[in-house]
Design a protein around this motif. Sequence first.
Motif, PDB file in Angstrom:
ATOM      1  N   PRO A 167       0.809  -1.225   0.000  1.00 17.59           N
ATOM      2  CA  PRO A 167       0.000   0.000   0.000  1.00 17.59           C
ATOM      3  C   PRO A 167       0.840   1.272   0.000  1.00 17.59           C
ATOM      4  CG  PRO A 167      -0.855  -1.551   1.610  1.00 17.59           C
ATOM      5  CD  PRO A 167       0.461  -2.109   1.128  1.00 17.59           C
ATOM      6  N   GLN A 227       0.281   4.403  -2.366  1.00 15.06           N
ATOM      7  CA  GLN A 227       0.032   5.717  -1.764  1.00 15.06           C
ATOM      8  C   GLN A 227       0.955   6.789  -2.355  1.00 15.06           C
ATOM      9  OE1 GLN A 227       0.479   5.819   2.512  1.00 15.06           O
ATOM     10  NE2 GLN A 227      -0.943   7.538   2.643  1.00 15.06           N
ATOM     11  N   ALA A 257      -4.728  -2.301  -0.818  1.00 15.87           N
ATOM     12  CA  ALA A 257      -4.504  -0.844  -0.926  1.00 15.87           C
ATOM     13  C   ALA A 257      -5.815  -0.074  -1.094  1.00 15.87           C
ATOM     14  CB  ALA A 257      -3.563  -0.539  -2.091  1.00 15.87           C
TER      15      ALA A 257
END
Length: 274
Positions: free
Chosen positions: A61, A65, A97
């Motif tokens: 994730p 991001q 995610a």
Amino acid sequence: MSRPVVITVAITGSVARKKHSAAVPVTPNEQIMATKEAFDAGASVVHIHVRNRDESSSSDPSLFQQVQEGVRHLCPGMIIQFSTGGRGREASERGSALFLMPDMATLTTGSVNFPKEIYANPPDFVADLAQSMNQFRIKPEIEIFDLSMLYSAKELVEKEILQAPLHCQFVLGVKNALPAKRSVLEFLVSEIREILPGSTWTAVGIGKHQLEVLEWSLELGGHVRTGLEDSLRIDKDRLAKSNAELVQIAAEACTRFDAYPASPEEARKILGLS
Ligand code: ZN
């Protein structure tokens, strides 16, 4: 009257490495810069896979991001779409995610053979992933690699796990899945109109089928996808210089079919996003 066409750029994918083409962006920074160039060339949606340091597929994730933040900063209004695709990723991590709340995420509504493996999407797994997207207010893009997946999507709408109108992508030209034949696309389009009226759709041709499928899609009233995930080449003799070069080709093709690249605002309206 000229119509706005949503151009999605699939910048990286999960297969091609730097050794296949140096133009494939693999670090978050390269991905952000590639997206910015593609955005300036007319793309309004970016489809994102992330890679580990060794270029293998990642579900991390923090990588998603970083790319999402960079794109939001440099490409105002651009629609961000995360892949939940399977190649090289653990099933349990494919939705990990989604809590980052991208605008969209891909959802494949069935299983199919890929060139060298089974792309496994059992019914419960698909429903769970769809529910996570609902939870985080993410609009799914339904990935149709085989005909049955369209009817499975319809069933999920009937069960109220998915909300109509859907946005579907027809993927043509993957070995062992749907062939890149115009008659196949015409059938898919007539079926979606009948069973999921009001849905929007995109078609993509993998590899050497890229341009012909793009033109069929424009002719039949669909949206388009391009990018280095789908094709590394401009033609058999030349690698694409960048994702932006492929987007430019798609944008030029729009003008031949009385269409133009949708702005991010127009794309959001077409796809029902805020
Ligand atoms: Zn993908």
